[in-house]
Design a protein around this motif. Structure first.
Motif, PDB file in Angstrom:
ATOM      1  N   THR A  15       0.890  -1.129  -0.053  1.00 21.63           N
ATOM      2  CA  THR A  15      -0.038  -0.182   0.080  1.00 21.63           C
ATOM      3  C   THR A  15       0.870   1.376  -0.066  1.00 21.63           C
ATOM      4  OG1 THR A  15       0.181   0.002   2.488  1.00 21.63           O
ATOM      5  CG2 THR A  15      -1.968  -1.251   1.426  1.00 21.63           C
ATOM      6  N   THR A  63       1.153  -2.149  -6.629  1.00 22.34           N
ATOM      7  CA  THR A  63       1.728  -1.048  -5.966  1.00 22.34           C
ATOM      8  C   THR A  63       0.845   0.359  -6.317  1.00 22.34           C
ATOM      9  OG1 THR A  63       3.368  -0.338  -7.369  1.00 22.34           O
ATOM     10  CG2 THR A  63       4.084  -2.053  -5.729  1.00 22.34           C
ATOM     11  N   PRO A  64       1.378   1.550  -5.837  1.00 22.02           N
ATOM     12  CA  PRO A  64       1.011   2.529  -6.398  1.00 22.02           C
ATOM     13  C   PRO A  64       1.726   2.849  -7.640  1.00 22.02           C
ATOM     14  CG  PRO A  64       1.776   3.159  -4.017  1.00 22.02           C
ATOM     15  CD  PRO A  64       2.206   1.574  -4.574  1.00 22.02           C
ATOM     16  N   THR A 348       7.313   6.454  -4.861  1.00 21.68           N
ATOM     17  CA  THR A 348       5.543   6.727  -4.774  1.00 21.68           C
ATOM     18  C   THR A 348       5.443   7.882  -3.520  1.00 21.68           C
ATOM     19  OG1 THR A 348       5.864   4.698  -3.007  1.00 21.68           O
ATOM     20  CG2 THR A 348       5.521   4.017  -5.209  1.00 21.68           C
ATOM     21  N   ARG A 349       5.156   7.235  -2.245  1.00 22.77           N
ATOM     22  CA  ARG A 349       4.833   8.170  -1.419  1.00 22.77           C
ATOM     23  C   ARG A 349       5.591   9.393  -1.189  1.00 22.77           C
ATOM     24  NH1 ARG A 349       4.514   5.609   4.422  1.00 22.77           N
ATOM     25  NH2 ARG A 349       6.762   6.396   4.668  1.00 22.77           N
ATOM     26  N   VAL A 361      -2.229  11.145  -4.679  1.00 24.17           N
ATOM     27  CA  VAL A 361      -1.795   9.783  -5.174  1.00 24.17           C
ATOM     28  C   VAL A 361      -0.519   9.615  -4.142  1.00 24.17           C
ATOM     29  CG1 VAL A 361      -2.015  10.357  -7.507  1.00 24.17           C
ATOM     30  CG2 VAL A 361      -0.054  11.423  -6.644  1.00 24.17           C
ATOM     31  N   THR A 363       0.064   6.588  -2.738  1.00 19.81           N
ATOM     32  CA  THR A 363      -0.310   5.205  -1.970  1.00 19.81           C
ATOM     33  C   THR A 363      -1.498   4.674  -2.133  1.00 19.81           C
ATOM     34  OG1 THR A 363      -1.400   6.555  -0.334  1.00 19.81           O
ATOM     35  CG2 THR A 363       1.103   6.065   0.084  1.00 19.81           C
ATOM     36  N   VAL A 364      -1.734   3.265  -2.171  1.00 24.54           N
ATOM     37  CA  VAL A 364      -2.723   2.663  -2.385  1.00 24.54           C
ATOM     38  C   VAL A 364      -3.813   2.761  -1.350  1.00 24.54           C
ATOM     39  CG1 VAL A 364      -3.838   0.497  -3.296  1.00 24.54           C
ATOM     40  CG2 VAL A 364      -1.620   1.072  -3.937  1.00 24.54           C
ATOM     41  N   LYS A 368      -8.018   7.878  -2.506  1.00 24.72           N
ATOM     42  CA  LYS A 368      -6.865   8.391  -3.347  1.00 24.72           C
ATOM     43  C   LYS A 368      -7.422   8.014  -4.861  1.00 24.72           C
ATOM     44  CE  LYS A 368      -2.791   9.333  -0.466  1.00 24.72           C
ATOM     45  NZ  LYS A 368      -1.456   9.166  -0.396  1.00 24.72           N
ATOM     46  N   ASP A 371      -4.434   5.370  -9.317  1.00 23.21           N
ATOM     47  CA  ASP A 371      -3.151   5.264 -10.404  1.00 23.21           C
ATOM     48  C   ASP A 371      -2.165   3.784  -9.467  1.00 23.21           C
ATOM     49  OD1 ASP A 371      -3.813   7.547 -11.534  1.00 23.21           O
ATOM     50  OD2 ASP A 371      -2.154   8.957 -10.606  1.00 23.21           O
ATOM     51  N   LEU A 372      -2.142   2.891 -10.366  1.00 23.86           N
ATOM     52  CA  LEU A 372      -1.811   1.492  -9.980  1.00 23.86           C
ATOM     53  C   LEU A 372      -0.743   0.937 -10.775  1.00 23.86           C
ATOM     54  CD1 LEU A 372      -5.227   0.286  -9.015  1.00 23.86           C
ATOM     55  CD2 LEU A 372      -3.590   1.496  -7.396  1.00 23.86           C
TER      56      LEU A 372
END
Ligand code: DI6
Ligand code: FE
Length: 401
Positions: A15, A63-64, A348-349, A361, A363-364, A368, A371-372
């Motif tokens: 995540t 993942t993101p 990512t984060r 955006v 993180t999953v 949000k 976008d994956l």
């Protein structure tokens, strides 16, 4: 529960959200649901809603979408000749002082139309997209006058219209002295009085950057740029402490900068300053590698101080002709000692944070943007592990596969 537009089932979800004690929340046999452009469910597959479209992830890692938070991807031509010069012993600084370096890219950009810039930049953008990148920051900085800086930023916006990717733009008029100019203060006046207000007025600027360095601009000159940005209510970032310690990061911290980038020569005082201001440290191992820099960024100090670290390609024709964010992760780990988890957080984060986009955006997370990236790997560490191999299976941008 009403039907979602898209459900991805049976995925292992990394995540990017903290699970405490430095761990990241992982959901085995998970599912995500997408409604419109957003995530409407993130959790165990057993409790997931139904979807109009359902994808079976067969246990793959989700993942993101990746975020490249520092690029100069819009440029014209290349500098392979200069690279050969440096291979024969010339330093980046010597090349720059000899009138090569950034200035040669400025000439190429000025000679290109906006459409030509788009045409030349698309293959680089496509390489990043193919690796699951869903957000990219693009800087100007090879125009160095009002019209050409605006042209670069328009090209950047156009790239975002041509491809399924979110583009954020950064004005980097204070990147180098334009050919022919001699007085730095006079040029900074042009950036502040003509370039920035014009580009901002046209809606072309999401953030403002500068290059604080002996071969570029001094802290007092950068301060004038930041003052203007503040007036225009634009967030700032800074190329700082790349080749020497100029105290740029401290200045950036004073202005609550989103990020300071490069930071090989950042000292303890600088680390403390950006820790206090919540500024992200963006590490650019591609440039470090390509110019054969010896000084590493103070990763352990940044870690101890709790400074978020991001990683980016710095894709540019002079010091980092790199269009792979996966390879960037590998370089961040092998050269700078980031853990594979830090490397993944870095694209990512923390990259989202470096762009001021954390609420949207990175993180999953429920709510949000959807976008994956879905990968043909089992463990998150495998993403940073291989070199020159792309295990992307599917990419989702704003809910679209
Ligand atoms: N630092 C860099 O590494 C790039 N810009 C900057 O401020 C270099 C850009 C170039 O050489 O074209
Ligand atoms: Fe850069």
């Amino acid at each position: 529960m009403s039907k979602a537009d898209l459900v991805v089932r049976d995925v292992r979800i990394w995540t990017g959200d903290s699970a405490g004690r430095g761990e990241i929340r992982l959901i085995d046999k998970g599912a995500v649901a997408v409604s419109g452009e957003g995530l409407s469910y993130v959790g165990p597959a057993t409790d997931a809603p139904g979807g109009t479209r359902v994808i079976d992830g067969a246990g793959r890692l989700l993942t993101p979408g990746l975020i490249d938070c520092h690029t100069h991807i819009v440029h014209a031509g290349n500098r392979a000749g200069e690279w050969q010069m440096r291979l024969e012993g010339a330093t980046y600084e010597q090349v720059a002082r000899a009138g090569g370096g950034i200035v040669s890219s400025v000439k190429a950009v000025r000679a290109s139309s906006k459409d030509e810039l788009v045409r030349q930049s698309l293959p680089r953008l496509d390489a990043l997209i193919a690796e699951g990148v869903t957000t990219i920051e693009i800087k100007s900085g090879y125009g160095l006058d009002r019209e050409n800086e605006a042209k670069m930023l328009r090209a950047a916006r156009l790239l975002g219209a041509e491809r399924p990717i979110t583009v954020t733009t950064t004005h980097l008029g204070a990147h180098a002295m334009p050919p022919g100019a001699t007085d730095k203060d006079t040029y900074i006046s042009d950036v502040v009085e003509r370039q920035l207000p014009f580009a901002a007025d046209e809606g072309l600027v999401d953030a403002v950057d500068a290059f604080c360095e002996g071969i570029a601009f001094a802290p007092d000159q950068v301060r004038r740029v930041f003052e203007k940005a503040r007036q225009l209510r634009l967030p700032v970032k800074l190329h700082a402490e790349q080749l020497s310690n100029q105290g740029g990061s401290k200045l950036a911290a004073e202005y609550g900068a989103l990020s300071v980038d490069h930071i090989e020569y950042l000292d303890e005082e600088g680390v403390a300053a950006i820790a206090r201001s919540g500024t992200v440290g963006v590490l650019l191992p591609g440039a470090y590698y390509f110019i054969k820099e010896k000084q590493k960024p103070p990763v352990e100090g940044l870690r101890k101080a709790g400074v978020p670290m991001a990683l980016a390609t710095d894709c540019n024709p002079g010091t980092s002709p790199l269009t792979s964010l996966l390879l960037t992760m590998n370089l961040g780990s092998t050269l700078f000692g980031l853990t594979p988890q830090e490397a993944l957080l870095g694209v990512t984060r923390e990259a989202a944070r470096a762009l001021g986009r954390s609420t949207e955006v990175g993180t999953v997370t429920f709510g949000k943007r959807a976008d994956l990236a879905i990968w043909n790997v089992a463990e998150p560490a495998e993403l940073a592990y291989r070199m020159g191999f792309n295990p992307l299976w599917k990419r989702v941008w704003r809910g679209n596969v």
